[in-house]
Design a protein around this motif. Structure first.
Motif, PDB file in Angstrom:
ATOM      1  N   ILE A  72      39.585  31.426  40.749  1.00 52.83           N
ATOM      2  CA  ILE A  72      38.526  32.314  40.292  1.00 52.83           C
ATOM      3  C   ILE A  72      39.184  33.549  39.694  1.00 52.83           C
ATOM      4  O   ILE A  72      40.362  33.799  39.918  1.00 52.83           O
ATOM      5  N   MET A  73      38.404  34.328  38.970  1.00 52.81           N
ATOM      6  CA  MET A  73      38.888  35.592  38.420  1.00 52.81           C
ATOM      7  C   MET A  73      37.912  36.678  38.852  1.00 52.81           C
ATOM      8  O   MET A  73      36.697  36.493  38.759  1.00 52.81           O
ATOM      9  N   THR A  74      38.436  37.787  39.350  1.00 54.59           N
ATOM     10  CA  THR A  74      37.582  38.882  39.799  1.00 54.59           C
ATOM     11  C   THR A  74      38.324  40.205  39.670  1.00 54.59           C
ATOM     12  O   THR A  74      39.539  40.216  39.491  1.00 54.59           O
ATOM     13  N   GLY A  75      37.595  41.277  39.788  1.00 52.18           N
ATOM     14  CA  GLY A  75      38.207  42.599  39.718  1.00 52.18           C
ATOM     15  C   GLY A  75      39.163  42.825  40.876  1.00 52.18           C
ATOM     16  O   GLY A  75      38.839  42.518  42.016  1.00 52.18           O
ATOM     17  N   ARG A  76      40.327  43.357  40.571  1.00 50.44           N
ATOM     18  CA  ARG A  76      41.334  43.604  41.611  1.00 50.44           C
ATOM     19  C   ARG A  76      40.754  44.454  42.736  1.00 50.44           C
ATOM     20  O   ARG A  76      41.004  44.206  43.903  1.00 50.44           O
ATOM     21  N   ASP A  77      39.973  45.468  42.402  1.00 51.78           N
ATOM     22  CA  ASP A  77      39.442  46.383  43.409  1.00 51.78           C
ATOM     23  C   ASP A  77      37.971  46.130  43.726  1.00 51.78           C
ATOM     24  O   ASP A  77      37.320  46.976  44.342  1.00 51.78           O
ATOM     25  N   SER A  78      37.444  44.981  43.325  1.00 62.91           N
ATOM     26  CA  SER A  78      36.042  44.677  43.623  1.00 62.91           C
ATOM     27  C   SER A  78      35.868  44.415  45.118  1.00 62.91           C
ATOM     28  O   SER A  78      36.827  44.125  45.845  1.00 62.91           O
ATOM     29  N   ARG A  79      34.645  44.517  45.585  1.00 65.13           N
ATOM     30  CA  ARG A  79      34.358  44.231  46.999  1.00 65.13           C
ATOM     31  C   ARG A  79      34.791  42.809  47.342  1.00 65.13           C
ATOM     32  O   ARG A  79      35.391  42.560  48.380  1.00 65.13           O
TER      33      ARG A  79
END
Length: 142
Positions: free
Chosen positions: A48-55
């Motif tokens: 998956i790909m997500t924001g490094r600092d996301s919840r």
């Protein structure tokens, strides 16, 4: 009826929007559950790909594992749920963003979306998970 290994891997390899669940890492809170795009090829690991600092990214980093469930309701109700450990986290690349976007968007929309997302979504990471525990069924197969 439970799916065979080949059926469940093939179903997971299709471009469904997954429901990702991970320990919310907060006292008195249920698991964090959110929709997400993912990439998977039968027999391999998924990512998956997500924001490094996301919840979501922070919860996955703290827990070291997560679950995903994909389903459909037609022509029969069918689902696959997979859970496993995080085996790698690395910075996202424009090439990987193009790969995952191509899985979900019409070809003529990919380039514009990638241009937008690369600029607007901030620093992203790619998180790889090794499927370890599977649940699956096809309720129309009975």
């Amino acid at each position: 009826m439970a799916l065979t290994r080949e059926e469940r891997e093939q179903f997971l390899a299709e471009p469904h929007v997954a429901a990702l669940a991970v320990d919310a890492q907060e006292e008195g809170r249920a698991p964090l559950t959110v929709p997400i795009w993912y990439q998977y090829e039968a027999g391999g690991d998924l990512w998956i790909m997500t924001g490094r600092d996301s919840r979501k990214g922070a919860a996955i980093a703290a827990a070291g594992r997560f679950s995903m469930m994909v389903d459909r309701v037609a022509p029969t109700v069918r689902y696959v749920s997979v859970e496993g450990p995080v085996i790698d986290t690395s910075p996202a690349t424009r090439e990987l963003l193009t790969e995952i976007s191509s899985r979900y968007l019409p070809a003529d929309k990919v380039e514009a979306y990638v241009d937008f997302a690369w600029k607007a979504h901030g620093e992203q990471v790619v998180i790889h998970m090794r499927p370890e525990h599977w649940l699956s069924t096809d309720l129309g197969a009975v």
